[in-house]
Enzyme design. Sequence first.
Site, mmCIF file in Angstrom:
data_model
loop_
_atom_site.group_PDB
_atom_site.id
_atom_site.type_symbol
_atom_site.label_atom_id
_atom_site.label_comp_id
_atom_site.label_asym_id
_atom_site.label_seq_id
_atom_site.Cartn_x
_atom_site.Cartn_y
_atom_site.Cartn_z
ATOM 1 C CB ALA A 1 9.860 1.275 -12.659
ATOM 2 C CG ASP A 2 7.187 4.696 -9.454
ATOM 3 O OD1 ASP A 2 7.850 5.479 -9.816
ATOM 4 O OD2 ASP A 2 5.840 4.489 -9.850
ATOM 5 C CB ILE A 3 9.486 -0.248 -5.697
ATOM 6 C CG1 ILE A 3 8.004 -0.103 -5.386
ATOM 7 C CG2 ILE A 3 10.137 -0.923 -4.538
ATOM 8 C CD1 ILE A 3 7.080 -1.194 -5.036
ATOM 9 N N GLY B 1 13.288 4.213 -5.979
ATOM 10 C CA GLY B 1 13.135 4.790 -4.649
ATOM 11 C C GLY B 1 14.084 4.037 -3.697
#
Length: 385
Positions: free
Chosen positions: A165-167, A170
Site C-alpha cells: 500500500a505504501d509502495i 508512493g
Amino acid sequence: MLPLEGITVVSLEQAIAVPFATRQLADLGARVIKVERPDVGDFARGYDTTVNGMSSHFVWCNRSKESIALDLKSDEGKEALSKLIGKADVLIQNLAPGALERMGFVPEELVEKHPELVVCSLSGYGKGGPYEQKKAYDLLVQCEAGLVSVTGTEEEPSKAGISIADIAAGMYAYTGVLTALMNRMKTGRGTVMEVSMLEALGEWMGYPAYYAAYGNKEPKRTGASHSTIYPYGPFVCGDGKTVFIGLQNEREWAQFCDRVLDDPELKNDARFNTNSLRSENRAALKALIEEQFSNLTSETVIERVENAKIANARLNTMKDFFNHPQLKARDRWKDVETPEGRISALVPPVTMNGFEAVMKPVPGLGEHTDSILEELGLKSETFNK
C-alpha cells in the site's frame, strides 16, 4: 544533464510512502531536502538495525537526499521551512492529516503565494469522508482495500509480504509530481494534489473488484496458484524443491503434456481439456503433475519446461534474489555510501540512454542542517538540532 537537475523538492516525510516517492525523484537528479525531527528524525530510521546497524527500510528509501533537522513547532523551524518552500519546486508531505495546515502551511495558500509550486499531500484515506482522520498503516490499508481477502490460502487470508500500500501510493505520488511538473512547463503554474493509500492500492485491485462486483461472488484465495488459470503455480519436485509453472493457452497445455509430463494422452482427458475444466479439477491435476515430478529433480523440470517454451520460475529466497545471475549479468548493483559504510543498492529499473541514476549517499540525521541554514541566510546556532 540529469532529467530532474535544477528541481528542488522539500519533503516532510516519514515511514515508506513519501520517502519511496522522493527517492525516485532524487535518483533522477532532483535535489531532495528531507526535513526531519531533531534527535529522532524519520521514525523509519529505527525500524530495525540489520544493515550495518541501520534500518533496512530507511537505507532503501532515502539515498541521494539531504537531511535537515528542524523543530517545526518552533518559530525558527517554521521560518526555515518557509524559506525552503520559497526556493522549492515541489513540497511533498505525509504528516498526520491536517498537521501541515495547523503549522500554518495551507497548500492552497502556498501555491497562491508561490504560483509555480507543486504541493503533494499523501495520506491514508484522503481529505474528507469518515476515514479522513483514521490511522492508516500498510497492513490496515491492505485490509480496507480488500487485498488481504484475496491473498493467502482458502483457510487463511494473508497480507502481502511487502509494504504494497505504501509502495503503490508512493509510485502515484512520484508519477503525479512528474505530471504536475510537465503541466507546469505548459501553463507556468504549479498545483495542489493529493494521493491516498486506499485509492492507490484500490487501483491495483481492479480485476478482483470487477470480478466480485459483476460476478456476484468473491475471488477465491488460492495460495500461490492463479485463481482462474491452471496449471499456474507451485509444484513440488522429487528433490523437495518447488518450481512455478504458468500455462496460458491450449497449445501450451498440449506441449506440457507431450514434452514435460511425457503423457500425450492426458491432453485429451475430459477433465482437463479446457482451462475452465483444469481449474475446476485442479486438485486431481495437481496430484497427477506432482506424481510425475516426484521422479524428477527441480533442475530437470526447469529444463523440460524451458525446452517446451513454457513460462517457469524457481522459488527463490531473498538471498537468492540478491545473488540473481540475471542481475549480476546486467550489472544491476551499485555501491552506495551510508553513515555506516558502503552497501549494495539495486539500480533503478528504468534504464535510459544518456544518463545514469544518481544514487548518492544515504544521509545521517541532520547531516546537512548547517549548510542548508547557511544557504537560507539563517544562523544555525539559533536552532535546536
